[in-house]
Design an enzyme around this catalytic site. Structure first.
Site, short mmCIF file in Angstrom:
data_model
loop_
_atom_site.label_atom_id
_atom_site.label_comp_id
_atom_site.label_asym_id
_atom_site.label_seq_id
_atom_site.Cartn_x
_atom_site.Cartn_y
_atom_site.Cartn_z
N GLN A 168 0.85 -1.20 0.00
CA GLN A 168 0.00 0.00 0.00
C GLN A 168 0.88 1.25 0.00
OE1 GLN A 168 -2.31 1.74 3.36
NE2 GLN A 168 -4.10 1.05 2.22
N TYR A 200 -6.01 11.15 3.81
CA TYR A 200 -4.63 11.36 3.37
C TYR A 200 -4.63 12.10 2.02
CZ TYR A 200 -3.70 8.26 7.26
OH TYR A 200 -3.65 7.70 8.51
N ARG A 241 -7.48 2.33 -2.64
CA ARG A 241 -8.38 2.30 -1.49
C ARG A 241 -9.09 3.65 -1.39
NH1 ARG A 241 -7.85 0.98 5.00
NH2 ARG A 241 -9.09 -0.93 4.82
N GLY A 258 -9.12 -6.63 9.35
CA GLY A 258 -7.99 -5.96 9.97
C GLY A 258 -7.62 -6.58 11.30
N ARG A 259 -8.20 -6.04 12.37
CA ARG A 259 -7.80 -6.49 13.71
C ARG A 259 -7.97 -7.99 13.95
NH1 ARG A 259 -8.85 -1.55 18.01
NH2 ARG A 259 -7.61 -0.02 16.86
#
Length: 365
Positions: free
Chosen positions: A101, A186, A233, A322-323
């Site tokens: 990424q 971002y 993304r 993810g987690r």
């Protein structure tokens, strides 16, 4: 569950993915210093999770000025490329596939990462939030950011060139492809939204101007490594960090339609993953599927049942977790056998540190 599409194989460009479970990008801040260099410990971490159909690495800065947080990896130096090579070799040895990424944080950065103390952004507008910085005592803390400097045309062209070179560096490091981080407030996201982009030139104002930066960098990357090895993304419904712009939805759908025409490999839809987060409207899911004919990945607090439901409906192709991957390195096997998922034992180990809370979580057995 009668069928488990999550565990079925899928083609992604020339890649054969063994299942549709994606390991989502997660910042873990464990690079070697100085230099933000990936390590053997990181190689072990990713290889442990190579049973995912696809791994997307933690966000990786494309240049020194693209950095916003301490100890996050880069892919712009020879040492970083070599560090990532040991990661990709370990993942491939474990029969995994891995994309890097690519990351430019824009205004979400600390003065220490910039020669003039000023982060770069589409416009000189501060954001509502902080970044994680390691202080002089070696402890991480959340720090406010300064007002950024508005990017000149030269800055914009330099950033596009940095994205292109980072993609080439990723291929040199052995990655199967790259994902542009275009969400979560971002740099790419900052160009897409009126709340962060007040420009009056060809990169601001009208919708077709606000998506131009994303189009130009994706074109540069695609020409360098191939569109089928390029993903992006996007996070249309995330409103944190001063990014609440209803017009962002139209911009993202327009960008998705353009990506479809360019043969971009996938769009990774980042849904908000906190408890009271906005719900992604069902009409948007259909609009996105209609706009984009490549692979669609979704991420954001998905359960196995929810993942299977959207896969069965044909609204998504892969689902990122993810987690759950933090504390369940063998997540696909646990999903396949409906085994309970281990919780994260210590949240303080998420950012920075050693193997504790990183490579010491066991498989189910």
């Amino acid at each position: 569950m009668a069928t488990q599409k999550l565990l079925q194989s899928l083609e992604l460009g020339a890649l054969h993915l063994k299942n549709r479970v994606v390991m989502a990008p997660m910042t873990r801040a464990r690079t070697a210093q100085p230099g933000n260099v990936p390590t053997a410990l990181m190689a072990e971490y990713y290889a442990q999770r190579a049973s995912a159909g696809l791994i997307v690495t933690e966000a990786t800065q494309i240049a020194p000025e693209a950095q916003g947080y301490s100890w996050t990896p880069g892919i712009h130096s020879a040492q970083q490329i070599a560090g990532w090579q040991q990661v990709t070799e370990a993942v491939h040895a474990a029969n995994g596939a891995i994309f890097c990424q690519l990351w430019h944080v824009g205004r979400m950065s600390h003065p220490s990462f910039h020669a003039d103390g000023k982060p770069l952004a589409p416009s000189a507008i501060p954001f509502d939030g902080q970044v994680w910085i390691v202080n002089a005592a070696g402890q991480g803390e959340m720090i406010d950011c300064p007002v950024p400097r508005e990017m000149t045309h030269q800055d914009i062209q330099r950033a596009i060139a940095q994205y292109r070179q980072a993609a080439l560096n990723a291929v040199e490091a052995g990655f199967d492809g790259i994902e542009v981080h275009g969400g979560n407030g971002y740099l790419v996201d900052q160009f897409l939204r009126r709340t962060s982009n007040h420009r009056t030139d060809q990169y601001g104002g009208a919708l077709e101007n606000r998506i131009r930066f994303a189009q130009e960098l994706l074109t540069a990357i695609s020409e360098a490594i191939g569109p089928e090895r390029t993903g992006i993304r996007l996070a249309p419904f995330i409103t944190q960090r001063g990014m609440n712009d209803p017009e962002a939805i139209d911009a993202i759908l327009a960008l998705a339609k353009w990506c479809s025409g360019q043969g971009i490999g996938y769009i990774h839809l980042a849904e908000a993953d906190w408890d009271d987060a906005p719900i992604v409207p069902e009409p948007f899911r259909h609009q996105l599927r209609e706009a984009f004919n490549g692979r669609l990945i979704v991420a954001g607090n998905y359960t196995q049942e929810k993942a299977e439901r959207y896969l069965a409906a044909g609204l998504v192709d892969l689902v990122a977790f993810g987690r759950p991957f933090v504390s369940n390195p063998d997540l696909p096997a646990r999903l396949s056998h409906h085994l309970p998922l281990a919780p994260i034992a210590d949240m303080s180990t998420l950012f920075g540190g050693d193997g504790k809370g990183y490579t010491d979580y066991p498989n189910a057995g």
